[in-house]
Motif scaffolding. Structure first.
Motif: not given
Length: 342
Positions: A72-95
């Motif tokens: 999920l972490v890697h997929e969210d990066i590849e798609d540049d998704d905004t939210f996961r589990y009701g909060r900002a995706t990990l790459h949006r939080q930490y880079g």
């Protein structure tokens, strides 16, 4: 490290473990634990209060979850998704860099959770499970790779068969690895091997179609933004059905919207175009996509249940029925229902 500064190694580890503990139904590790329990007759219960199972079994189930969360972490990066589990995706939080590394850390942790138990599990059992996990990892990467190549291609043609092939690679292997691991932990798996592959394929495809349908509602447990699959340019079955069902000007409009969204994804940060999502929804409804997808969910559900009908012992058969009901649960949770921002 310098006195007064937090240990960055500890911070990184905490990020990984916090992510691992977040949201979701935990369907995959539950499958492993429950399959083992059904075949082994382990004492106790699978309730959260008491898991009377060997540590090696529980760590193997945890490995399944670490791989899922890493993907999920890697997929969210590849798609540049905004939210996961009701909060900002990990790459949006930490880079992006930190998020990639956290995903890699979780993959390594997953393999170690199994390999370090080879003395208690038996070297052959541990090796078989690691091999199955590696196979699932490769298939997931193949499916995600096919999705990314389609997203970035100029030709947006897509058939239902194309989408289903991607689903079979992206989703089914995780269920297969989870079910196989539980069976193999309980003993030899040969008589169940074909059943596991076939059941997991039908369950995984139905789950992914249902997930695509839920994307159009938005939910506080996961994506928040309705239509995020469109914004991310994913080759979904819903899109494939629309491309087949629409003709003339309507089909041309849908293709133009897809190419428009390609340009928006190159912006930094990517634009969230709710107007495009609304137009795509209208075209999907015109092609009767949502009703067709609902029928396909039921078709694959029935196939999974038909496979379960012939499974022995009865405890494993009943577990498979239970998995179909829970993994393909359509009922929204009260806390998950939000108004789509359209």
């Amino acid at each position: 490290f310098s006195r007064g500064l937090e240990d960055p190694l500890l911070i990184h580890e905490n990020i990984a473990y916090e992510w691992l503990a977040l949201g979701g139904k935990r369907s995959r590790p539950l499958i492993t634990l429950a399959a083992y329990d059904a075949l082994k007759g382990a004492p106790g219960t699978l309730s959260a209060e008491k898991l009377d199972l060997p540590d090696g079994v529980k760590r193997s189930a945890l490995a399944i979850e670490t791989f899922h969360k890493a993907s999920l972490v890697h997929e969210d990066i590849e798609d540049d998704d905004t939210f996961r589990y009701g909060r900002a995706t990990l790459h949006r939080q930490y880079g992006v860099g930190t998020a990639i590394n956290v995903g890699d850390y979780l993959i390594g942790l997953g393999y170690r959770l199994v390999s370090r138990e080879r003395k208690d599990l038996g070297a052959e059992v541990a090796a078989d499970i690691v091999d199955k996990l590696a196979d699932a990892h490769l298939k997931l990467s193949e499916g995600q790779g096919a999705e990314l190549l389609w997203r970035d291609a100029k030709d947006k043609s897509l058939t239902a068969l194309d989408a289903l092939k991607i689903y079979a690679l992206k989703t089914a292997p995780a269920f297969e690895a989870a079910l196989y691991s539980g069976v193999r932990l309980a003993g030899p798996s040969e008589k169940y091997d074909k059943m596991i592959v076939d059941f997991s394929r039908h369950l995984g495809v139905a789950f992914q179609i249902l997930n695509d349908l839920k994307d159009w509602d938005g939910d506080s447990d996961n994506k928040l933004i309705a239509g995020q699959d469109v914004l991310a340019g994913r080759p979904t079955l819903l899109l494939a059905l629309a491309l087949v069902g629409l003709t003339g000007a309507a089909k041309d409009e849908l293709l133009q919207l897809l190419h428009k969204d390609d340009k928006q994804r190159t912006q930094d940060p990517p634009a969230v175009d709710f107007e495009t999502v609304a137009k795509v929804r209208r075209l999907f409804e015109q092609a009767n996509v949502f009703e067709k997808a609902d029928k396909l969910v039921e078709k694959y559900r029935a196939r999974a249940e038909a496979i379960a009908d012939d499974v022995e012992p009865v405890e494993l058969r009943e577990l498979l029925y239970y998995l179909v009901d829970t993994v393909l649960d359509r009922a929204p949770h009260a806390e998950d229902t939000v108004t789509p921002p359209l």
